[in-house]
Design a protein around this motif. Structure first.
Motif, PDB file in Angstrom:
ATOM      1  N   SER A  78       0.915  -1.204   0.158  1.00  0.00           N
ATOM      2  CA  SER A  78       0.156   0.056   0.219  1.00  0.00           C
ATOM      3  C   SER A  78       0.825   1.337  -0.064  1.00  0.00           C
ATOM      4  N   PRO A 182      -1.787  -5.081  -4.613  1.00  0.00           N
ATOM      5  CA  PRO A 182      -1.482  -3.532  -4.207  1.00  0.00           C
ATOM      6  C   PRO A 182      -2.957  -2.865  -3.865  1.00  0.00           C
ATOM      7  N   ILE A 230       3.934  -2.134  -9.998  1.00  0.00           N
ATOM      8  CA  ILE A 230       2.984  -2.116  -8.574  1.00  0.00           C
ATOM      9  C   ILE A 230       2.898  -0.586  -8.540  1.00  0.00           C
ATOM     10  N   ARG A 231       3.662   0.381  -8.300  1.00  0.00           N
ATOM     11  CA  ARG A 231       3.607   1.790  -8.147  1.00  0.00           C
ATOM     12  C   ARG A 231       2.700   2.501  -9.381  1.00  0.00           C
ATOM     13  N   ILE A 234      -0.794   1.682  -8.553  1.00  0.00           N
ATOM     14  CA  ILE A 234      -1.389   2.416  -7.365  1.00  0.00           C
ATOM     15  C   ILE A 234      -1.502   3.966  -7.889  1.00  0.00           C
TER      16      ILE A 234
END
Length: 240
Positions: A78, A182, A230-231, A234
């Protein structure tokens, strides 16, 4: 200021009450047949604690996305906006989980024993050996069937935008062979950090549980590539 004092009182008072019940809960937990059932039972008290904190602070939470409620262990990743991320995520995520937390949390009265029961792991950022031990402990915890959550930014963004991700924590998922889930959280910084934690205002927080990233991704991608992927997911969710 009254809201802040009231919420702090709820945190301390409920933590003390929960601690008096801990020994009984530990005995009851041991009677349950699976790790997932044991962790779910212990997390009930944490969810009550989180709910009372949010109610006392007049914070509402909107949860959207994937419902991850099976008994397969995962690593949640997260972004980290503010102090309220922790009670919000405990409230929002159905699966029980422990945090990878900074070592300073260990000094908070009542909290350490509960962190251990939730299968949390401590990290001393000033000690490289601690980072290696964190990865080792995290892999062992996931392989035992527990779930973990990490904040790869390392520090709260305080509403100043998504920071760079440290990919080292992904070694936990890679070595344990588990999926990564995520999570995009927005709105917590406006509750306290906007006022340098001296005030607290009501707020609405959004939690988006994104599509899991399969463990097999590491067969074709490096840690840094997975971290960037993943970043980006998000960040896209935060700006959608």
């Amino acid at each position: 200021m009254f809201r802040l004092i009231r919420t702090v009182g709820v945190i301390v008072g409920y933590a003390a009450l929960a601690t008096t019940k801990l020994q009984h809960m530990k005995k009851q937990k041991e009677k349950l047949p699976t790790v997932h059932m044991q962790d779910t039972y212990i997390s009930l008290m944490a969810k009550k604690w989180a709910g009372r904190i949010l109610d006392s602070a007049d914070v509402t939470v909107e949860v959207t996305g994937h419902n991850i409620n099976d008994d397969q262990p995962v690593l949640f990743i997260s972004n980290h906006e503010g102090n309220f991320d922790i009670p919000v995520l405990v409230h929002a995520i159905e699966k029980p989980f422990g945090f990878v937390s900074k070592i300073e949390v260990k000094e908070i009265p009542f909290l350490d024993e509960w962190m251990m029961q939730l299968n949390s792991i401590y990290l001393d950022r000033s000690n490289r050996r601690s980072s290696l031990q964190m990865i080792k402990d995290g892999v062992a915890s996931l392989k035992e069937g527990h779930n973990l959550l990490i904040f790869p930014e390392g520090h709260r963004s305080k509403g100043q935008g998504l920071q760079e991700f440290k990919a080292g924590g992904l070694k936990i998922a890679k070595s344990a062979g588990v999926d990564i889930v995520p999570i995009a959280i927005s709105g917590t910084a406006a509750i306290m950090e906007k006022y340098n934690s001296r005030r607290m205002v009501p707020g609405h927080v959004k939690v988006q549980i994104l599509e899991p990233v399969p463990a097999a991704i590491f067969q074709d991608h490096s840690l840094d590539e997975v971290g960037q992927l993943i970043r980006a997911r998000i960040e896209d969710a935060l700006h959608a």
